[in-house]
Motif scaffolding. Structure first.
Motif, PDB file in Angstrom:
ATOM      1  N   GLY A 183       4.979  -9.003   3.497  1.00 24.25           N
ATOM      2  CA  GLY A 183       4.924  -8.422   2.155  1.00 24.25           C
ATOM      3  C   GLY A 183       5.373  -6.973   2.135  1.00 24.25           C
ATOM      4  N   VAL A 184       4.964  -6.202   3.128  1.00 21.75           N
ATOM      5  CA  VAL A 184       5.374  -4.789   3.220  1.00 21.75           C
ATOM      6  C   VAL A 184       6.877  -4.685   3.461  1.00 21.75           C
ATOM      7  N   ASP A 185       7.407  -5.540   4.333  1.00 22.39           N
ATOM      8  CA  ASP A 185       8.860  -5.548   4.567  1.00 22.39           C
ATOM      9  C   ASP A 185       9.613  -5.883   3.285  1.00 22.39           C
ATOM     10  N   LEU A 186       9.040  -6.791   2.491  1.00 26.60           N
ATOM     11  CA  LEU A 186       9.665  -7.173   1.229  1.00 26.60           C
ATOM     12  C   LEU A 186       9.756  -5.978   0.281  1.00 26.60           C
ATOM     13  N   ILE A 187       8.731  -5.149   0.275  1.00 30.68           N
ATOM     14  CA  ILE A 187       8.744  -3.934  -0.552  1.00 30.68           C
ATOM     15  C   ILE A 187       9.855  -3.000  -0.096  1.00 30.68           C
ATOM     16  N   ASN A 188       9.946  -2.792   1.218  1.00 31.42           N
ATOM     17  CA  ASN A 188      10.972  -1.888   1.748  1.00 31.42           C
ATOM     18  C   ASN A 188      12.383  -2.415   1.506  1.00 31.42           C
ATOM     19  N   GLN A 189      12.539  -3.733   1.506  1.00 28.83           N
ATOM     20  CA  GLN A 189      13.864  -4.325   1.308  1.00 28.83           C
ATOM     21  C   GLN A 189      14.439  -4.032  -0.078  1.00 28.83           C
ATOM     22  N   GLN A 190      13.601  -3.633  -1.011  1.00 28.56           N
ATOM     23  CA  GLN A 190      14.096  -3.351  -2.368  1.00 28.56           C
ATOM     24  C   GLN A 190      14.870  -2.039  -2.422  1.00 28.56           C
ATOM     25  N   ASN A 191      14.676  -1.180  -1.417  1.00 30.39           N
ATOM     26  CA  ASN A 191      15.412   0.097  -1.340  1.00 30.39           C
ATOM     27  C   ASN A 191      15.328   0.886  -2.653  1.00 30.39           C
ATOM     28  N   SER A 192      14.157   0.970  -3.199  1.00 32.94           N
ATOM     29  CA  SER A 192      13.977   1.685  -4.463  1.00 32.94           C
ATOM     30  C   SER A 192      13.953   3.192  -4.255  1.00 32.94           C
ATOM     31  N   ASP A 193      14.164   3.922  -5.349  1.00 30.41           N
ATOM     32  CA  ASP A 193      14.150   5.377  -5.277  1.00 30.41           C
ATOM     33  C   ASP A 193      12.743   5.918  -5.084  1.00 30.41           C
ATOM     34  N   VAL A 194      11.757   5.228  -5.651  1.00 34.92           N
ATOM     35  CA  VAL A 194      10.379   5.700  -5.554  1.00 34.92           C
ATOM     36  C   VAL A 194       9.450   4.481  -5.527  1.00 34.92           C
ATOM     37  N   ILE A 195       8.323   4.612  -4.848  1.00 36.53           N
ATOM     38  CA  ILE A 195       7.299   3.568  -4.805  1.00 36.53           C
ATOM     39  C   ILE A 195       6.050   4.107  -5.496  1.00 36.53           C
ATOM     40  N   LEU A 196       5.542   3.346  -6.447  1.00 40.17           N
ATOM     41  CA  LEU A 196       4.365   3.759  -7.204  1.00 40.17           C
ATOM     42  C   LEU A 196       3.267   2.715  -7.027  1.00 40.17           C
ATOM     43  N   PHE A 197       2.110   3.156  -6.558  1.00 42.07           N
ATOM     44  CA  PHE A 197       0.966   2.274  -6.338  1.00 42.07           C
ATOM     45  C   PHE A 197      -0.099   2.567  -7.394  1.00 42.07           C
ATOM     46  N   THR A 198      -0.518   1.524  -8.116  1.00 43.61           N
ATOM     47  CA  THR A 198      -1.388   1.753  -9.267  1.00 43.61           C
ATOM     48  C   THR A 198      -2.833   1.312  -9.052  1.00 43.61           C
ATOM     49  N   GLY A 199      -3.392   1.584  -7.886  1.00 45.88           N
ATOM     50  CA  GLY A 199      -4.830   1.520  -7.708  1.00 45.88           C
ATOM     51  C   GLY A 199      -5.412   0.266  -7.092  1.00 45.88           C
ATOM     52  N   ASP A 200      -6.674   0.416  -6.621  1.00 42.32           N
ATOM     53  CA  ASP A 200      -7.433  -0.597  -5.881  1.00 42.32           C
ATOM     54  C   ASP A 200      -6.800  -0.864  -4.516  1.00 42.32           C
ATOM     55  N   MET A 201      -6.832   0.155  -3.679  1.00 39.45           N
ATOM     56  CA  MET A 201      -6.348   0.018  -2.308  1.00 39.45           C
ATOM     57  C   MET A 201      -7.352  -0.760  -1.468  1.00 39.45           C
ATOM     58  N   VAL A 202      -8.640  -0.642  -1.808  1.00 38.82           N
ATOM     59  CA  VAL A 202      -9.696  -1.330  -1.053  1.00 38.82           C
ATOM     60  C   VAL A 202     -10.580  -2.118  -2.015  1.00 38.82           C
ATOM     61  N   ASN A 203     -11.464  -2.921  -1.440  1.00 34.67           N
ATOM     62  CA  ASN A 203     -12.467  -3.617  -2.250  1.00 34.67           C
ATOM     63  C   ASN A 203     -13.659  -2.717  -2.527  1.00 34.67           C
ATOM     64  N   ASN A 204     -14.106  -2.016  -1.462  1.00 33.05           N
ATOM     65  CA  ASN A 204     -15.329  -1.228  -1.572  1.00 33.05           C
ATOM     66  C   ASN A 204     -15.320   0.049  -0.752  1.00 33.05           C
ATOM     67  N   MET A 205     -14.832  -0.040   0.512  1.00 32.53           N
ATOM     68  CA  MET A 205     -14.975   1.081   1.441  1.00 32.53           C
ATOM     69  C   MET A 205     -13.638   1.489   2.028  1.00 32.53           C
ATOM     70  N   ALA A 206     -13.509   2.776   2.296  1.00 34.20           N
ATOM     71  CA  ALA A 206     -12.275   3.301   2.876  1.00 34.20           C
ATOM     72  C   ALA A 206     -11.967   2.654   4.223  1.00 34.20           C
ATOM     73  N   SER A 207     -12.992   2.290   4.975  1.00 33.09           N
ATOM     74  CA  SER A 207     -12.809   1.702   6.307  1.00 33.09           C
ATOM     75  C   SER A 207     -12.005   0.409   6.265  1.00 33.09           C
ATOM     76  N   GLU A 208     -11.990  -0.269   5.109  1.00 26.13           N
ATOM     77  CA  GLU A 208     -11.242  -1.523   4.995  1.00 26.13           C
ATOM     78  C   GLU A 208      -9.742  -1.310   5.174  1.00 26.13           C
ATOM     79  N   MET A 209      -9.274  -0.097   4.898  1.00 26.05           N
ATOM     80  CA  MET A 209      -7.839   0.187   4.964  1.00 26.05           C
ATOM     81  C   MET A 209      -7.386   0.601   6.356  1.00 26.05           C
ATOM     82  N   LYS A 210      -8.308   0.948   7.217  1.00 25.69           N
ATOM     83  CA  LYS A 210      -7.934   1.472   8.541  1.00 25.69           C
ATOM     84  C   LYS A 210      -7.039   0.526   9.336  1.00 25.69           C
ATOM     85  N   PRO A 211      -7.326  -0.787   9.395  1.00 28.33           N
ATOM     86  CA  PRO A 211      -6.445  -1.672  10.177  1.00 28.33           C
ATOM     87  C   PRO A 211      -5.044  -1.809   9.604  1.00 28.33           C
TER      88      PRO A 211
END
Length: 408
Positions: A183-211
Protein backbone atom coordinates in the motif's frame (compact mmCIF):
# COMPACT_ATOMS: atom_id res chain seq x y z
CA UNK A 1 -24.13 -9.23 33.54
CA UNK A 2 -27.83 -9.27 32.71
CA UNK A 3 -27.21 -7.90 29.21
CA UNK A 4 -24.70 -10.68 28.55
CA UNK A 5 -27.24 -13.31 29.60
CA UNK A 6 -29.93 -11.75 27.41
CA UNK A 7 -27.59 -11.51 24.41
CA UNK A 8 -26.34 -15.11 24.74
CA UNK A 9 -29.87 -16.48 25.13
CA UNK A 10 -31.02 -14.54 22.04
CA UNK A 11 -27.98 -15.74 20.08
CA UNK A 12 -28.63 -19.37 21.04
CA UNK A 13 -32.31 -19.12 20.12
CA UNK A 14 -31.37 -17.70 16.72
CA UNK A 15 -28.75 -20.40 16.29
CA UNK A 16 -31.25 -23.14 17.18
CA UNK A 17 -33.73 -21.75 14.67
CA UNK A 18 -31.06 -21.61 11.93
CA UNK A 19 -30.07 -25.18 12.82
CA UNK A 20 -33.59 -26.32 12.00
CA UNK A 21 -33.13 -24.92 8.53
CA UNK A 22 -29.83 -26.77 8.14
CA UNK A 23 -31.45 -30.02 9.31
CA UNK A 24 -34.24 -29.56 6.79
CA UNK A 25 -31.77 -28.88 3.98
CA UNK A 26 -29.40 -31.75 4.76
CA UNK A 27 -29.55 -34.86 6.93
CA UNK A 28 -25.77 -35.16 7.28
CA UNK A 29 -25.08 -35.14 11.06
CA UNK A 30 -21.52 -33.84 10.64
CA UNK A 31 -22.90 -30.65 9.05
CA UNK A 32 -25.19 -30.11 12.04
CA UNK A 33 -22.37 -30.68 14.52
CA UNK A 34 -20.03 -28.34 12.62
CA UNK A 35 -22.61 -25.57 12.74
CA UNK A 36 -23.15 -26.10 16.49
CA UNK A 37 -19.40 -26.16 17.16
CA UNK A 38 -18.65 -23.01 15.12
CA UNK A 39 -21.62 -21.14 16.64
CA UNK A 40 -20.51 -21.92 20.19
CA UNK A 41 -16.87 -21.14 19.39
CA UNK A 42 -17.79 -17.73 17.97
CA UNK A 43 -19.98 -16.67 20.89
CA UNK A 44 -17.53 -18.12 23.43
CA UNK A 45 -14.60 -16.19 21.96
CA UNK A 46 -16.66 -13.00 21.79
CA UNK A 47 -17.65 -13.26 25.46
CA UNK A 48 -14.06 -14.00 26.45
CA UNK A 49 -12.58 -11.06 24.52
CA UNK A 50 -15.17 -8.52 25.65
CA UNK A 51 -15.51 -9.57 29.30
CA UNK A 52 -12.79 -11.82 30.74
CA UNK A 53 -9.96 -10.45 28.59
CA UNK A 54 -11.50 -6.98 28.34
CA UNK A 55 -8.99 -4.13 28.08
CA UNK A 56 -11.46 -1.31 28.53
CA UNK A 57 -12.42 0.86 25.58
CA UNK A 58 -9.32 -0.13 23.60
CA UNK A 59 -10.38 -2.28 20.65
CA UNK A 60 -7.50 -4.76 20.32
CA UNK A 61 -6.94 -7.03 17.32
CA UNK A 62 -8.34 -10.12 19.11
CA UNK A 63 -11.46 -8.15 20.07
CA UNK A 64 -11.85 -6.90 16.49
CA UNK A 65 -11.69 -10.40 15.08
CA UNK A 66 -14.10 -11.68 17.74
CA UNK A 67 -16.51 -8.97 16.64
CA UNK A 68 -15.95 -9.74 12.95
CA UNK A 69 -16.68 -13.46 13.30
CA UNK A 70 -19.75 -12.71 15.42
CA UNK A 71 -21.01 -10.28 12.76
CA UNK A 72 -20.58 -12.94 10.07
CA UNK A 73 -22.43 -15.56 12.13
CA UNK A 74 -25.27 -13.19 12.99
CA UNK A 75 -25.74 -12.28 9.33
CA UNK A 76 -26.01 -15.97 8.47
CA UNK A 77 -28.52 -16.63 11.24
CA UNK A 78 -30.70 -13.61 10.53
CA UNK A 79 -31.14 -14.25 6.81
CA UNK A 80 -31.88 -17.93 7.41
CA UNK A 81 -34.44 -17.02 10.04
CA UNK A 82 -36.18 -14.50 7.76
CA UNK A 83 -37.01 -17.27 5.32
CA UNK A 84 -38.05 -19.88 7.87
CA UNK A 85 -39.99 -17.51 10.09
CA UNK A 86 -42.25 -16.42 7.24
CA UNK A 87 -43.02 -20.06 6.49
CA UNK A 88 -43.77 -20.77 10.16
CA UNK A 89 -46.13 -17.81 10.42
CA UNK A 90 -48.02 -19.05 7.37
CA UNK A 91 -48.26 -22.55 8.84
CA UNK A 92 -49.49 -21.11 12.15
CA UNK A 93 -52.22 -19.09 10.47
CA UNK A 94 -53.43 -22.07 8.42
CA UNK A 95 -53.32 -24.33 11.48
CA UNK A 96 -55.32 -21.82 13.49
CA UNK A 97 -57.87 -21.55 10.70
CA UNK A 98 -58.26 -25.33 10.51
CA UNK A 99 -58.67 -25.64 14.25
CA UNK A 100 -61.13 -22.74 14.47
CA UNK A 101 -63.38 -24.16 11.79
CA UNK A 102 -62.88 -27.77 12.92
CA UNK A 103 -61.47 -28.93 9.62
CA UNK A 104 -59.49 -32.15 9.42
CA UNK A 105 -56.99 -30.77 6.94
CA UNK A 106 -53.34 -30.69 7.96
CA UNK A 107 -51.10 -28.16 6.30
CA UNK A 108 -47.72 -29.67 5.58
CA UNK A 109 -45.64 -29.32 2.45
CA UNK A 110 -42.19 -30.75 3.28
CA UNK A 111 -40.89 -30.08 -0.21
CA UNK A 112 -41.64 -26.35 0.08
CA UNK A 113 -40.12 -26.21 3.57
CA UNK A 114 -36.93 -27.81 2.27
CA UNK A 115 -36.85 -25.47 -0.74
CA UNK A 116 -37.13 -22.41 1.50
CA UNK A 117 -34.44 -23.76 3.82
CA UNK A 118 -32.03 -24.36 0.95
CA UNK A 119 -32.82 -20.93 -0.56
CA UNK A 120 -32.42 -19.18 2.79
CA UNK A 121 -29.12 -20.94 3.54
CA UNK A 122 -27.82 -20.12 0.07
CA UNK A 123 -28.61 -16.42 0.44
CA UNK A 124 -27.30 -16.37 4.02
CA UNK A 125 -24.00 -17.76 2.79
CA UNK A 126 -23.43 -14.65 0.65
CA UNK A 127 -22.96 -12.04 3.43
CA UNK A 128 -21.34 -14.69 5.63
CA UNK A 129 -18.73 -15.43 2.97
CA UNK A 130 -18.34 -11.75 2.07
CA UNK A 131 -17.61 -10.77 5.67
CA UNK A 132 -15.03 -13.55 5.99
CA UNK A 133 -13.45 -12.50 2.68
CA UNK A 134 -13.40 -8.90 3.90
CA UNK A 135 -11.34 -9.97 6.92
CA UNK A 136 -9.02 -12.16 4.87
CA UNK A 137 -8.35 -10.02 1.80
CA UNK A 138 -10.77 -7.11 1.46
CA UNK A 139 -9.09 -4.93 4.07
CA UNK A 140 -5.92 -4.76 1.95
CA UNK A 141 -7.63 -4.46 -1.45
CA UNK A 142 -6.19 -0.98 -2.08
CA UNK A 143 -7.72 1.16 -4.79
CA UNK A 144 -6.28 4.31 -6.36
CA UNK A 145 -9.12 6.75 -7.10
CA UNK A 146 -8.23 9.63 -9.41
CA UNK A 147 -10.11 12.91 -9.82
CA UNK A 148 -9.57 16.04 -11.89
CA UNK A 149 -11.03 19.25 -10.44
CA UNK A 150 -11.23 22.49 -12.40
CA UNK A 151 -11.14 25.96 -10.86
CA UNK A 152 -11.44 29.41 -12.42
CA UNK A 153 -9.07 31.01 -9.93
CA UNK A 154 -6.40 28.34 -9.58
CA UNK A 155 -2.99 30.00 -10.08
CA UNK A 156 -1.76 29.00 -13.54
CA UNK A 157 1.50 27.69 -12.12
CA UNK A 158 -0.51 24.98 -10.29
CA UNK A 159 -2.28 23.70 -13.40
CA UNK A 160 -1.92 19.88 -13.32
CA UNK A 161 -0.64 20.02 -9.75
CA UNK A 162 -1.15 16.57 -8.22
CA UNK A 163 -2.14 15.76 -4.65
CA UNK A 164 -2.18 12.34 -3.03
CA UNK A 165 -4.49 12.13 -0.03
CA UNK A 166 -4.44 9.30 2.48
CA UNK A 167 -6.47 9.09 5.65
CA UNK A 168 -7.33 6.85 8.61
CA UNK A 169 -4.23 4.68 8.71
CA UNK A 170 -5.26 3.12 12.05
CA UNK A 171 -1.89 1.44 12.46
CA UNK A 172 -3.02 -0.39 15.60
CA UNK A 173 -5.18 -2.65 13.43
CA UNK A 174 -2.47 -3.75 10.97
CA UNK A 175 -1.46 -7.42 10.92
CA UNK A 176 0.38 -7.97 7.60
CA UNK A 177 3.60 -6.07 6.93
CA UNK A 178 3.86 -7.11 3.26
CA UNK A 179 0.36 -5.88 2.49
CA UNK A 180 1.00 -2.52 4.17
CA UNK A 181 4.31 -2.23 2.33
CA UNK A 182 2.45 -2.78 -0.93
CA UNK A 183 0.00 0.00 0.00
CA UNK A 184 2.82 2.43 0.82
CA UNK A 185 4.58 1.60 -2.46
CA UNK A 186 1.30 2.27 -4.25
CA UNK A 187 1.20 5.76 -2.73
CA UNK A 188 4.76 6.49 -3.84
CA UNK A 189 4.05 5.20 -7.35
CA UNK A 190 1.62 8.08 -7.89
CA UNK A 191 4.58 10.52 -7.95
CA UNK A 192 2.41 13.34 -6.65
CA UNK A 193 3.65 16.83 -5.86
CA UNK A 194 2.46 16.66 -2.26
CA UNK A 195 1.07 14.02 0.13
CA UNK A 196 -1.66 15.07 2.55
CA UNK A 197 -2.72 12.85 5.46
CA UNK A 198 -6.06 13.70 7.04
CA UNK A 199 -5.95 12.10 10.47
CA UNK A 200 -6.30 8.95 12.60
CA UNK A 201 -2.77 7.62 12.35
CA UNK A 202 -3.43 5.30 15.31
CA UNK A 203 -6.38 3.67 17.05
CA UNK A 204 -5.49 4.79 20.56
CA UNK A 205 -1.78 5.04 21.41
CA UNK A 206 1.31 6.46 19.76
CA UNK A 207 3.13 3.16 20.36
CA UNK A 208 0.92 1.51 17.72
CA UNK A 209 2.77 3.45 15.01
CA UNK A 210 6.29 2.48 16.07
CA UNK A 211 6.49 -0.77 14.02
CA UNK A 212 5.35 1.14 10.94
CA UNK A 213 7.30 4.37 11.41
CA UNK A 214 10.12 3.54 8.99
CA UNK A 215 7.72 2.27 6.34
CA UNK A 216 5.48 5.35 6.34
CA UNK A 217 8.56 7.54 6.68
CA UNK A 218 9.54 6.29 3.22
CA UNK A 219 6.65 8.18 1.60
CA UNK A 220 8.03 10.75 -0.82
CA UNK A 221 6.66 13.92 -2.44
CA UNK A 222 8.73 16.78 -3.81
CA UNK A 223 6.71 19.46 -2.01
CA UNK A 224 6.56 17.50 1.22
CA UNK A 225 4.08 15.67 3.42
CA UNK A 226 1.51 17.38 5.64
CA UNK A 227 -0.87 15.97 8.24
CA UNK A 228 -3.63 16.80 10.71
CA UNK A 229 -5.01 14.96 13.74
CA UNK A 230 -8.12 12.79 13.77
CA UNK A 231 -10.34 11.92 16.71
CA UNK A 232 -8.44 8.70 17.50
CA UNK A 233 -5.07 10.44 17.65
CA UNK A 234 -5.82 12.23 20.92
CA UNK A 235 -6.02 9.04 23.01
CA UNK A 236 -9.55 9.84 24.17
CA UNK A 237 -10.63 6.19 24.03
CA UNK A 238 -8.07 4.97 26.57
CA UNK A 239 -8.54 4.98 30.34
CA UNK A 240 -5.23 6.68 31.18
CA UNK A 241 -3.88 6.50 34.71
CA UNK A 242 -3.13 10.22 34.68
CA UNK A 243 -3.81 13.21 32.46
CA UNK A 244 -0.04 13.61 32.16
CA UNK A 245 0.24 10.14 30.59
CA UNK A 246 -2.41 11.04 28.05
CA UNK A 247 -0.70 14.33 27.19
CA UNK A 248 2.65 12.55 26.86
CA UNK A 249 1.11 10.05 24.44
CA UNK A 250 -0.10 12.87 22.18
CA UNK A 251 3.29 14.57 22.24
CA UNK A 252 4.93 11.27 21.30
CA UNK A 253 2.62 10.94 18.31
CA UNK A 254 3.36 14.49 17.21
CA UNK A 255 7.10 13.84 17.50
CA UNK A 256 6.76 10.59 15.57
CA UNK A 257 4.98 12.33 12.72
CA UNK A 258 7.83 14.82 12.53
CA UNK A 259 10.36 11.95 12.47
CA UNK A 260 8.45 10.42 9.54
CA UNK A 261 8.74 13.68 7.64
CA UNK A 262 5.18 14.95 8.08
CA UNK A 263 4.55 18.57 8.94
CA UNK A 264 1.66 18.43 11.37
CA UNK A 265 -0.66 21.42 11.02
CA UNK A 266 -2.39 22.18 14.33
CA UNK A 267 -4.95 24.88 13.56
CA UNK A 268 -2.38 26.58 11.38
CA UNK A 269 -1.48 27.02 7.73
CA UNK A 270 1.34 26.89 5.25
CA UNK A 271 1.81 27.88 1.65
CA UNK A 272 2.70 25.66 -1.29
CA UNK A 273 4.75 27.69 -3.75
CA UNK A 274 5.51 27.15 -7.42
CA UNK A 275 7.02 29.52 -9.97
CA UNK A 276 6.22 32.58 -7.88
CA UNK A 277 2.60 31.56 -7.26
CA UNK A 278 1.20 29.97 -4.14
CA UNK A 279 -1.81 28.22 -2.68
CA UNK A 280 -2.75 28.10 0.99
CA UNK A 281 -2.80 24.78 2.84
CA UNK A 282 -4.88 24.96 6.03
CA UNK A 283 -4.75 22.25 8.68
CA UNK A 284 -7.53 22.08 11.28
CA UNK A 285 -7.50 19.87 14.35
CA UNK A 286 -10.34 17.40 14.72
CA UNK A 287 -13.80 18.94 14.70
CA UNK A 288 -16.71 16.53 14.59
CA UNK A 289 -20.46 16.65 15.13
CA UNK A 290 -22.35 14.00 17.07
CA UNK A 291 -20.19 13.84 20.17
CA UNK A 292 -16.76 13.78 18.55
CA UNK A 293 -13.90 15.98 19.71
CA UNK A 294 -14.05 19.64 18.71
CA UNK A 295 -10.45 20.79 18.98
CA UNK A 296 -10.55 22.44 15.57
CA UNK A 297 -10.42 26.22 15.30
CA UNK A 298 -10.95 27.34 11.72
CA UNK A 299 -10.53 31.07 12.48
CA UNK A 300 -7.18 30.44 14.12
CA UNK A 301 -6.11 28.09 11.31
CA UNK A 302 -6.64 30.73 8.61
CA UNK A 303 -4.85 33.53 10.44
CA UNK A 304 -2.77 35.41 7.89
CA UNK A 305 -4.57 33.88 4.90
CA UNK A 306 -6.04 36.30 2.36
CA UNK A 307 -9.62 35.87 1.18
CA UNK A 308 -8.55 35.73 -2.48
CA UNK A 309 -5.92 33.03 -1.86
CA UNK A 310 -6.62 29.63 -3.36
CA UNK A 311 -7.27 27.42 -0.30
CA UNK A 312 -7.09 23.73 0.52
CA UNK A 313 -8.36 22.66 3.94
CA UNK A 314 -7.40 19.47 5.74
CA UNK A 315 -10.04 18.56 8.32
CA UNK A 316 -10.56 14.98 9.45
CA UNK A 317 -14.34 14.88 9.92
CA UNK A 318 -16.60 15.81 6.94
CA UNK A 319 -19.29 17.10 9.31
CA UNK A 320 -16.95 20.06 9.88
CA UNK A 321 -17.20 20.96 6.19
CA UNK A 322 -20.97 20.66 6.26
CA UNK A 323 -21.53 22.70 9.41
CA UNK A 324 -18.76 25.31 9.35
CA UNK A 325 -16.41 25.40 6.40
CA UNK A 326 -18.74 25.85 3.44
CA UNK A 327 -20.62 28.63 5.28
CA UNK A 328 -17.51 30.53 6.39
CA UNK A 329 -16.74 34.03 5.11
CA UNK A 330 -13.72 32.63 3.30
CA UNK A 331 -14.16 30.60 0.13
CA UNK A 332 -12.44 27.24 0.64
CA UNK A 333 -11.90 25.72 -2.77
CA UNK A 334 -11.14 22.17 -1.66
CA UNK A 335 -11.49 20.36 1.66
CA UNK A 336 -9.96 16.93 2.32
CA UNK A 337 -11.49 14.70 4.98
CA UNK A 338 -11.78 11.06 6.03
CA UNK A 339 -13.21 9.61 9.24
CA UNK A 340 -16.24 7.70 7.89
CA UNK A 341 -14.30 4.75 6.35
CA UNK A 342 -17.41 4.40 4.17
CA UNK A 343 -18.35 2.15 7.13
CA UNK A 344 -15.99 -0.41 5.47
CA UNK A 345 -19.12 -2.03 4.09
CA UNK A 346 -21.34 -1.24 1.14
CA UNK A 347 -21.91 -1.57 -2.57
CA UNK A 348 -20.05 0.60 -5.02
CA UNK A 349 -19.72 0.73 -8.80
CA UNK A 350 -17.26 3.61 -9.36
CA UNK A 351 -18.84 6.46 -11.29
CA UNK A 352 -22.29 4.85 -11.22
CA UNK A 353 -23.53 3.86 -7.82
CA UNK A 354 -22.47 3.81 -4.19
CA UNK A 355 -24.35 2.86 -1.05
CA UNK A 356 -23.45 2.19 2.56
CA UNK A 357 -25.43 2.34 5.81
CA UNK A 358 -23.09 5.15 6.87
CA UNK A 359 -25.05 7.48 4.57
CA UNK A 360 -27.75 7.57 7.27
CA UNK A 361 -25.18 9.13 9.62
CA UNK A 362 -23.14 11.35 7.28
CA UNK A 363 -24.40 13.43 4.37
CA UNK A 364 -20.94 13.39 2.80
CA UNK A 365 -19.37 9.99 3.37
CA UNK A 366 -17.21 8.92 0.41
CA UNK A 367 -15.78 10.60 -2.67
CA UNK A 368 -16.13 14.07 -4.20
CA UNK A 369 -19.01 16.43 -3.41
CA UNK A 370 -19.65 20.04 -4.43
CA UNK A 371 -21.68 22.61 -2.51
CA UNK A 372 -21.79 26.39 -2.96
CA UNK A 373 -18.94 26.22 -5.46
CA UNK A 374 -16.68 24.41 -3.00
CA UNK A 375 -15.44 20.80 -3.15
CA UNK A 376 -14.81 18.13 -0.54
CA UNK A 377 -13.23 14.73 -0.93
CA UNK A 378 -14.06 12.20 1.78
CA UNK A 379 -11.37 9.53 1.66
CA UNK A 380 -12.59 6.00 2.47
CA UNK A 381 -9.50 5.35 4.58
CA UNK A 382 -6.26 3.42 4.21
CA UNK A 383 -6.79 1.19 7.25
CA UNK A 384 -9.68 -0.29 9.17
CA UNK A 385 -11.15 -0.24 12.66
CA UNK A 386 -13.75 -2.27 14.57
CA UNK A 387 -14.73 -4.86 11.98
CA UNK A 388 -11.27 -6.06 10.83
CA UNK A 389 -12.10 -6.06 7.15
CA UNK A 390 -13.76 -4.32 4.23
CA UNK A 391 -16.58 -5.43 1.95
CA UNK A 392 -17.42 -3.39 -1.14
CA UNK A 393 -15.90 -0.17 0.24
CA UNK A 394 -12.20 -0.74 -0.30
CA UNK A 395 -9.15 1.00 1.24
CA UNK A 396 -8.32 4.09 -0.74
CA UNK A 397 -5.46 6.17 -2.05
CA UNK A 398 -6.86 9.40 -3.53
CA UNK A 399 -5.11 11.26 -6.33
CA UNK A 400 -6.48 14.72 -7.14
CA UNK A 401 -5.19 16.73 -10.09
CA UNK A 402 -5.90 20.47 -9.94
CA UNK A 403 -6.76 22.08 -13.26
CA UNK A 404 -6.97 25.70 -14.30
CA UNK A 405 -10.24 26.09 -16.21
CA UNK A 406 -9.56 26.88 -19.84
CA UNK A 407 -6.08 25.31 -19.93
CA UNK A 408 -5.26 21.92 -21.37
Amino acid sequence: MLRWIFFVVLYLIMGFYALQGIRTATRQPWVHYCFIFVSLLVIGNFIYQFSIADSGRVLSRPKSYAFGFLLAMLSFQLITILFLFGEDIFRLLVGTYNKWFNTDKEFTIPARRRFLSVLGLGLAALPFGALLYGMYKGKYNYKVLTYELEFDDLPEAFHNYQITQISDIHSGSFDDYKKIEYGVDLINQQNSDVILFTGDMVNNMASEMKPWKTLFGSLQAKDGKFSVLGNHDYGDYVEWETSEAKAKNLEELKAMQKEMGFRLLLNENSYLEKNGARIALIGVENWGAGGFKKAGDLKRAVAGIQKDDFKIVMSHDPSHWEQEIIHDDHHYHLTLSGHTHGMQFGIEIPGWFKWSPVKWRYTYWAGIYEELGQYINVNRGFGFLGYPGRVGIWPEVTVIKLKKKGLT
